[in-house]
Design a protein around this motif. Sequence first.
Motif, PDB file in Angstrom:
ATOM      1  N   HIS A 171      -7.355   6.782  -2.084  1.00  0.00           N
ATOM      2  CA  HIS A 171      -7.590   5.380  -1.753  1.00  0.00           C
ATOM      3  C   HIS A 171      -8.753   5.236  -0.774  1.00  0.00           C
ATOM      4  O   HIS A 171      -9.588   4.325  -0.908  1.00  0.00           O
ATOM      5  CB  HIS A 171      -6.328   4.749  -1.174  1.00  0.00           C
ATOM      6  CG  HIS A 171      -5.196   4.667  -2.147  1.00  0.00           C
ATOM      7  ND1 HIS A 171      -4.004   4.022  -1.860  1.00  0.00           N
ATOM      8  CD2 HIS A 171      -5.055   5.142  -3.408  1.00  0.00           C
ATOM      9  CE1 HIS A 171      -3.188   4.115  -2.906  1.00  0.00           C
ATOM     10  NE2 HIS A 171      -3.804   4.798  -3.846  1.00  0.00           N
ATOM     11  N   SER A 172      -8.822   6.115   0.222  1.00  0.00           N
ATOM     12  CA  SER A 172      -9.887   6.021   1.230  1.00  0.00           C
ATOM     13  C   SER A 172     -11.253   6.298   0.627  1.00  0.00           C
ATOM     14  O   SER A 172     -12.242   5.636   0.974  1.00  0.00           O
ATOM     15  CB  SER A 172      -9.610   6.983   2.382  1.00  0.00           C
ATOM     16  OG  SER A 172      -8.480   6.570   3.126  1.00  0.00           O
ATOM     17  N   ASN A 181      -3.983   1.377   8.017  1.00  0.00           N
ATOM     18  CA  ASN A 181      -4.273   2.085   6.776  1.00  0.00           C
ATOM     19  C   ASN A 181      -3.903   1.222   5.561  1.00  0.00           C
ATOM     20  O   ASN A 181      -3.098   1.601   4.723  1.00  0.00           O
ATOM     21  CB  ASN A 181      -3.535   3.426   6.730  1.00  0.00           C
ATOM     22  CG  ASN A 181      -4.015   4.287   5.569  1.00  0.00           C
ATOM     23  OD1 ASN A 181      -5.195   4.323   5.278  1.00  0.00           O
ATOM     24  ND2 ASN A 181      -3.088   4.955   4.901  1.00  0.00           N
ATOM     25  N   GLY A 187       0.936   3.955  -2.976  1.00  0.00           N
ATOM     26  CA  GLY A 187       0.650   5.347  -2.663  1.00  0.00           C
ATOM     27  C   GLY A 187       1.574   6.304  -3.380  1.00  0.00           C
ATOM     28  O   GLY A 187       1.148   7.366  -3.865  1.00  0.00           O
ATOM     29  N   GLN A 196     -12.133   8.258   8.484  1.00  0.00           N
ATOM     30  CA  GLN A 196     -10.701   8.232   8.151  1.00  0.00           C
ATOM     31  C   GLN A 196     -10.047   9.571   8.444  1.00  0.00           C
ATOM     32  O   GLN A 196     -10.718  10.612   8.515  1.00  0.00           O
ATOM     33  CB  GLN A 196     -10.508   7.861   6.667  1.00  0.00           C
ATOM     34  CG  GLN A 196      -9.098   7.572   6.217  1.00  0.00           C
ATOM     35  CD  GLN A 196      -8.404   6.456   6.982  1.00  0.00           C
ATOM     36  OE1 GLN A 196      -8.229   6.553   8.197  1.00  0.00           O
ATOM     37  NE2 GLN A 196      -7.992   5.413   6.286  1.00  0.00           N
ATOM     38  N   GLU A 249       0.825  -1.205   0.000  1.00  0.00           N
ATOM     39  CA  GLU A 249       0.000   0.000   0.000  1.00  0.00           C
ATOM     40  C   GLU A 249       0.859   1.255   0.000  1.00  0.00           C
ATOM     41  O   GLU A 249       0.544   2.237  -0.686  1.00  0.00           O
ATOM     42  CB  GLU A 249      -0.934  -0.012   1.213  1.00  0.00           C
ATOM     43  CG  GLU A 249      -1.780   1.236   1.372  1.00  0.00           C
ATOM     44  CD  GLU A 249      -2.783   1.475   0.251  1.00  0.00           C
ATOM     45  OE1 GLU A 249      -3.463   2.524   0.286  1.00  0.00           O
ATOM     46  OE2 GLU A 249      -2.900   0.622  -0.661  1.00  0.00           O
ATOM     47  N   HIS A 298       1.115  13.092   0.733  1.00  0.00           N
ATOM     48  CA  HIS A 298       0.361  11.950   1.238  1.00  0.00           C
ATOM     49  C   HIS A 298      -1.140  12.209   1.251  1.00  0.00           C
ATOM     50  O   HIS A 298      -1.935  11.259   1.175  1.00  0.00           O
ATOM     51  CB  HIS A 298       0.813  11.604   2.660  1.00  0.00           C
ATOM     52  CG  HIS A 298       2.131  10.919   2.720  1.00  0.00           C
ATOM     53  ND1 HIS A 298       2.804  10.707   3.900  1.00  0.00           N
ATOM     54  CD2 HIS A 298       2.924  10.393   1.749  1.00  0.00           C
ATOM     55  CE1 HIS A 298       3.942  10.085   3.666  1.00  0.00           C
ATOM     56  NE2 HIS A 298       4.033   9.898   2.361  1.00  0.00           N
ATOM     57  N   SER A 336      -5.837  11.230   7.477  1.00  0.00           N
ATOM     58  CA  SER A 336      -4.675  10.848   6.662  1.00  0.00           C
ATOM     59  C   SER A 336      -3.439  10.518   7.482  1.00  0.00           C
ATOM     60  O   SER A 336      -2.601   9.731   7.051  1.00  0.00           O
ATOM     61  CB  SER A 336      -4.337  11.958   5.664  1.00  0.00           C
ATOM     62  OG  SER A 336      -3.727  13.052   6.337  1.00  0.00           O
ATOM     63  N   LYS A 385      -3.688   9.071   0.222  1.00  0.00           N
ATOM     64  CA  LYS A 385      -4.483   8.532   1.318  1.00  0.00           C
ATOM     65  C   LYS A 385      -5.964   8.837   1.138  1.00  0.00           C
ATOM     66  O   LYS A 385      -6.826   7.997   1.438  1.00  0.00           O
ATOM     67  CB  LYS A 385      -3.953   9.039   2.653  1.00  0.00           C
ATOM     68  CG  LYS A 385      -2.580   8.423   2.974  1.00  0.00           C
ATOM     69  CD  LYS A 385      -2.159   8.622   4.406  1.00  0.00           C
ATOM     70  CE  LYS A 385      -0.872   7.869   4.691  1.00  0.00           C
ATOM     71  NZ  LYS A 385      -0.452   7.961   6.115  1.00  0.00           N
ATOM     72  N   TRP A 386      -6.273  10.020   0.615  1.00  0.00           N
ATOM     73  CA  TRP A 386      -7.688  10.330   0.415  1.00  0.00           C
ATOM     74  C   TRP A 386      -8.227   9.729  -0.875  1.00  0.00           C
ATOM     75  O   TRP A 386      -9.405   9.328  -0.926  1.00  0.00           O
ATOM     76  CB  TRP A 386      -7.932  11.831   0.496  1.00  0.00           C
ATOM     77  CG  TRP A 386      -7.918  12.288   1.919  1.00  0.00           C
ATOM     78  CD1 TRP A 386      -7.043  13.135   2.526  1.00  0.00           C
ATOM     79  CD2 TRP A 386      -8.836  11.877   2.945  1.00  0.00           C
ATOM     80  NE1 TRP A 386      -7.339  13.285   3.861  1.00  0.00           N
ATOM     81  CE2 TRP A 386      -8.441  12.523   4.149  1.00  0.00           C
ATOM     82  CE3 TRP A 386      -9.948  11.031   2.977  1.00  0.00           C
ATOM     83  CZ2 TRP A 386      -9.123  12.337   5.363  1.00  0.00           C
ATOM     84  CZ3 TRP A 386     -10.617  10.840   4.176  1.00  0.00           C
ATOM     85  CH2 TRP A 386     -10.213  11.491   5.349  1.00  0.00           C
ATOM     86  N   ALA A 409      -1.033  12.253   7.595  1.00  0.00           N
ATOM     87  CA  ALA A 409       0.014  12.566   6.623  1.00  0.00           C
ATOM     88  C   ALA A 409       1.205  13.265   7.285  1.00  0.00           C
ATOM     89  O   ALA A 409       1.034  14.242   8.012  1.00  0.00           O
ATOM     90  CB  ALA A 409      -0.547  13.449   5.515  1.00  0.00           C
TER      91      ALA A 409
END
Length: 411
Positions: free
Chosen positions: A365-366, A326, A92, A349, A88, A358, A351, A362-363, A353
């Motif tokens: 994917h989330s 995560n 990312g 969620q 992951e 990031h 992040s 992260k957002w 970060a």
Amino acid sequence: MNRVELKAIIDEQLANLEIVDVHTHLFPADFDGLLLWGIDEILTYHYLIAEFFRYSSLDYREFFRLPKARQAELVWQTLFLDRSPVSEAQRGVLTILNRLGLDVKSRSLEAYREYYRGLTLQGQIDQVFKLAGVKEIVMTNDPFDPQERAVWKRGTAGDPRFKSSLRIDPLMMNFPAAAEVLQGEGYNVTGDFGGNSAAEVRRFLTDWVEKIDALYMAASLPPTFTVDDNSLRSRVLKECILPVCREQGIPFAMMIGVKKLVNPGLELAGDSVGKAEIGVVEQLCSEYPENKFLVTMLSRENQHELAITARKYRNLLVFGCWWFLNNPSLVEEITALRVETLGLSFIPQHSDARVLEHLIYKWDHSREIIGRVLLEKYADLGATGWQVSAAEIERDLKQLFQGNFRAFVGR
């Protein structure tokens, strides 16, 4: 509304939603170099460092003595060129590059560096916020860090997108060392918490909450965290942190389950995870009903009991899939569990970060994972004959990604 139409509405609503990211380690541009950004910082993030050493026999100390650029080159070669980047954290990096409009197929680290040479920090902040669909983020503000303390004392122009939180780990984890900092700032405390220390610590916390306009206080805590003993940590929590949070009307955020530096040679990458005791959360919520608690727990094994505990206490708000959680498979599992247990009364969620970019991966994917969970739940409603409208979905998403947090912190 059929499943295809429902998915299209959820995807569109999520794509256009402006998120409030409730926990990050990011800073505005004028915070004296505290904000990490750029391709070399992305590649030397501690998630990737830990993965790099799964394959490399290089001595830890030798690696960390290398210039940042050389560290990044080793990570790029080892994790992206010598093998497929399927983790992951690796994916990312590629999501970030792709969303920035860079040619991922080229696999050219030098080309990515050249791109960054033409950017300004403020311009990149603006671009990343836009690409990530983030409206506001909450910083982690550490008054025990001399570099950051100097910024706040000097004064900052500020950026309204960056909100503050007061990180107070040293007070709970190493009070004697924290006391030395307070003494240097003119607070009359002793390393053994004697004399007028409790009142002075409360004064320190109040001063800093007001100075930075903190939305909450926060600490990262070990899986062994308890408040049943008469330790300095418990006394500081009960006599200082909780009273000030209550007086200021702000939550105390507990991030529970980290085992610090199980492998010190890995530095920031050396922390691990342990299962915590949910009883401490129940105890605090019960004994301090006028306090508010934001809680996330690091172990997968804690997630079900944390969700059940949140059903029992309205002064508890569960947030995010933190750190080692995560990962897409776990985010999906945990989000589904929370929806089934708590409805829409949680924060799905954050992040966490540490590097500006990031926010993008992260957002991205989330959004995809949480959208998938919500599609199943709305489809389940449809099977009962209950139909949700696009306006109702928009309302629900705003509650999850903005409203729950804002209501809980009172802003």
